[in-house]
Design a protein around this motif. Structure first.
Motif, PDB file in Angstrom:
ATOM      1  N   SER A  67       0.839  -1.213   0.000  1.00 22.50           N
ATOM      2  CA  SER A  67       0.000   0.000   0.000  1.00 22.50           C
ATOM      3  C   SER A  67       0.866   1.252   0.000  1.00 22.50           C
ATOM      4  O   SER A  67       0.666   2.181   0.788  1.00 22.50           O
ATOM      5  N   LEU A  68       1.817   1.283  -0.885  1.00 22.74           N
ATOM      6  CA  LEU A  68       2.769   2.384  -0.915  1.00 22.74           C
ATOM      7  C   LEU A  68       2.098   3.697  -1.267  1.00 22.74           C
ATOM      8  O   LEU A  68       1.133   3.745  -2.049  1.00 22.74           O
ATOM      9  N   LYS A  69       2.644   4.759  -0.696  1.00 22.47           N
ATOM     10  CA  LYS A  69       2.136   6.111  -0.892  1.00 22.47           C
ATOM     11  C   LYS A  69       3.252   6.982  -1.449  1.00 22.47           C
ATOM     12  O   LYS A  69       4.435   6.687  -1.243  1.00 22.47           O
ATOM     13  N   PRO A  70       2.892   8.056  -2.125  1.00 22.43           N
ATOM     14  CA  PRO A  70       3.949   8.944  -2.645  1.00 22.43           C
ATOM     15  C   PRO A  70       4.907   9.431  -1.553  1.00 22.43           C
ATOM     16  O   PRO A  70       6.108   9.605  -1.827  1.00 22.43           O
ATOM     17  N   GLU A  71       4.414   9.597  -0.339  1.00 18.78           N
ATOM     18  CA  GLU A  71       5.291  10.063   0.738  1.00 18.78           C
ATOM     19  C   GLU A  71       6.275   8.988   1.210  1.00 18.78           C
ATOM     20  O   GLU A  71       7.144   9.265   2.035  1.00 18.78           O
ATOM     21  N   ASP A  72       6.161   7.775   0.690  1.00 22.47           N
ATOM     22  CA  ASP A  72       7.157   6.744   0.975  1.00 22.47           C
ATOM     23  C   ASP A  72       8.387   6.869   0.081  1.00 22.47           C
ATOM     24  O   ASP A  72       9.360   6.125   0.253  1.00 22.47           O
ATOM     25  N   THR A  73       8.337   7.786  -0.858  1.00 18.40           N
ATOM     26  CA  THR A  73       9.478   8.012  -1.747  1.00 18.40           C
ATOM     27  C   THR A  73      10.695   8.452  -0.952  1.00 18.40           C
ATOM     28  O   THR A  73      10.631   9.412  -0.190  1.00 18.40           O
ATOM     29  N   ALA A  74      11.795   7.718  -1.115  1.00 11.29           N
ATOM     30  CA  ALA A  74      13.012   7.987  -0.352  1.00 11.29           C
ATOM     31  C   ALA A  74      14.090   7.000  -0.788  1.00 11.29           C
ATOM     32  O   ALA A  74      13.816   6.046  -1.523  1.00 11.29           O
ATOM     33  N   VAL A  75      15.290   7.237  -0.305  1.00 10.98           N
ATOM     34  CA  VAL A  75      16.337   6.224  -0.377  1.00 10.98           C
ATOM     35  C   VAL A  75      16.231   5.372   0.887  1.00 10.98           C
ATOM     36  O   VAL A  75      16.178   5.909   1.997  1.00 10.98           O
ATOM     37  N   TYR A  76      16.188   4.069   0.701  1.00  9.00           N
ATOM     38  CA  TYR A  76      16.049   3.135   1.812  1.00  9.00           C
ATOM     39  C   TYR A  76      17.393   2.464   2.094  1.00  9.00           C
ATOM     40  O   TYR A  76      18.053   1.963   1.172  1.00  9.00           O
ATOM     41  N   PHE A  77      17.743   2.461   3.373  1.00 11.24           N
ATOM     42  CA  PHE A  77      19.010   1.909   3.820  1.00 11.24           C
ATOM     43  C   PHE A  77      18.773   0.768   4.803  1.00 11.24           C
ATOM     44  O   PHE A  77      17.863   0.845   5.638  1.00 11.24           O
ATOM     45  N   CYS A  78      19.627  -0.247   4.722  1.00 16.63           N
ATOM     46  CA  CYS A  78      19.647  -1.221   5.806  1.00 16.63           C
ATOM     47  C   CYS A  78      20.908  -0.983   6.634  1.00 16.63           C
ATOM     48  O   CYS A  78      21.887  -0.398   6.161  1.00 16.63           O
ATOM     49  N   ALA A  79      20.849  -1.434   7.880  1.00 19.96           N
ATOM     50  CA  ALA A  79      21.944  -1.205   8.808  1.00 19.96           C
ATOM     51  C   ALA A  79      22.025  -2.347   9.802  1.00 19.96           C
ATOM     52  O   ALA A  79      21.016  -3.003  10.090  1.00 19.96           O
ATOM     53  N   ALA A  80      23.227  -2.559  10.333  1.00 24.34           N
ATOM     54  CA  ALA A  80      23.471  -3.656  11.275  1.00 24.34           C
ATOM     55  C   ALA A  80      23.939  -3.096  12.610  1.00 24.34           C
ATOM     56  O   ALA A  80      24.788  -2.195  12.655  1.00 24.34           O
ATOM     57  N   ASP A  81      23.405  -3.655  13.674  1.00 28.41           N
ATOM     58  CA  ASP A  81      23.704  -3.207  15.030  1.00 28.41           C
ATOM     59  C   ASP A  81      24.283  -4.377  15.822  1.00 28.41           C
ATOM     60  O   ASP A  81      23.605  -5.368  16.042  1.00 28.41           O
ATOM     61  N   ARG A  82      25.521  -4.230  16.278  1.00 28.32           N
ATOM     62  CA  ARG A  82      26.163  -5.311  17.018  1.00 28.32           C
ATOM     63  C   ARG A  82      25.605  -5.473  18.426  1.00 28.32           C
ATOM     64  O   ARG A  82      25.524  -6.584  18.948  1.00 28.32           O
ATOM     65  N   ASN A  83      25.256  -4.380  19.035  1.00 24.21           N
ATOM     66  CA  ASN A  83      24.871  -4.418  20.453  1.00 24.21           C
ATOM     67  C   ASN A  83      23.578  -3.649  20.706  1.00 24.21           C
ATOM     68  O   ASN A  83      23.594  -2.584  21.314  1.00 24.21           O
ATOM     69  N   PRO A  84      22.474  -4.165  20.248  1.00 26.32           N
ATOM     70  CA  PRO A  84      21.208  -3.465  20.491  1.00 26.32           C
ATOM     71  C   PRO A  84      20.838  -3.473  21.972  1.00 26.32           C
ATOM     72  O   PRO A  84      21.167  -4.400  22.703  1.00 26.32           O
ATOM     73  N   TRP A  85      20.181  -2.426  22.398  1.00 28.76           N
ATOM     74  CA  TRP A  85      19.723  -2.350  23.782  1.00 28.76           C
ATOM     75  C   TRP A  85      18.446  -1.538  23.820  1.00 28.76           C
ATOM     76  O   TRP A  85      18.279  -0.616  23.042  1.00 28.76           O
ATOM     77  N   GLY A  86      17.555  -1.883  24.663  1.00 31.83           N
ATOM     78  CA  GLY A  86      16.321  -1.125  24.832  1.00 31.83           C
ATOM     79  C   GLY A  86      15.676  -0.813  23.491  1.00 31.83           C
ATOM     80  O   GLY A  86      15.408  -1.709  22.698  1.00 31.83           O
ATOM     81  N   ASP A  87      15.458   0.463  23.249  1.00 34.69           N
ATOM     82  CA  ASP A  87      14.877   0.875  21.960  1.00 34.69           C
ATOM     83  C   ASP A  87      15.923   1.509  21.052  1.00 34.69           C
ATOM     84  O   ASP A  87      15.618   2.411  20.262  1.00 34.69           O
ATOM     85  N   SER A  88      17.142   1.041  21.158  1.00 32.04           N
ATOM     86  CA  SER A  88      18.231   1.600  20.344  1.00 32.04           C
ATOM     87  C   SER A  88      17.977   1.422  18.858  1.00 32.04           C
ATOM     88  O   SER A  88      18.529   2.156  18.030  1.00 32.04           O
ATOM     89  N   TYR A  89      17.121   0.452  18.505  1.00 28.98           N
ATOM     90  CA  TYR A  89      16.875   0.177  17.092  1.00 28.98           C
ATOM     91  C   TYR A  89      16.292   1.385  16.359  1.00 28.98           C
ATOM     92  O   TYR A  89      16.299   1.448  15.146  1.00 28.98           O
TER      93      TYR A  89
END
Length: 126
Positions: free
Chosen positions: A85-107
């Motif tokens: 259900s994509l919308k025009p406001e979803d237009t962007a560059v999308y990045f993935c990222a990796a977190d070695r030590n997540p904690w709480g809501d660090s994501y």
């Protein structure tokens, strides 16, 4: 060291779907929490989704719940972002990222991630 490569972006009409992939190489992919962010021109990088190292837990901002789904396949060293259900406001560059030590809501915070891909462009036409 982890190298991340996103793919699957492109041009889609409003209401359509895309599935982004993020392929990882390097050590111990399965031990990293993974996140997806996006950035539109002139705007800050925005949290889209995240998933725990095991895939048992996923996280979304309230604005994305129900339209975006994150998943991972540790056997393939790949994380996915299904966008519906994509919308025009979803237009962007999308990045993935990796977190070695997540904690709480660090994501939620880009600064907490250790490795980033180069991004893939998503354009949603109205």
């Amino acid at each position: 060291q982890v190298q991340l490569v996103e793919s699957g972006g492109g041009l889609v009409q409003a209401g359509g779907s895309l599935r982004l992939s993020c392929a990882a190489s390097g050590r111990a992919f399965s031990s990293y929490a993974m996140g997806w962010f996006r950035q539109a021109p002139g705007k800050e990088r925005e949290f889209v989704a995240a998933i725990s190292w095991s895939g048992d837990s996923s996280f979304y901002p309230d604005s994305k719940k129900g339209r975006f789904t994150v998943s991972r396949d540790n056997a393939k060293n790949t994380v996915y972002l299904q966008m519906d259900s994509l919308k025009p406001e979803d237009t962007a560059v999308y990045f993935c990222a990796a977190d070695r030590n997540p904690w709480g809501d660090s994501y939620r915070y880009p600064s907490e991630y250790d490795y980033w891909g180069q991004g893939t462009q998503v354009i949603v036409s109205s």
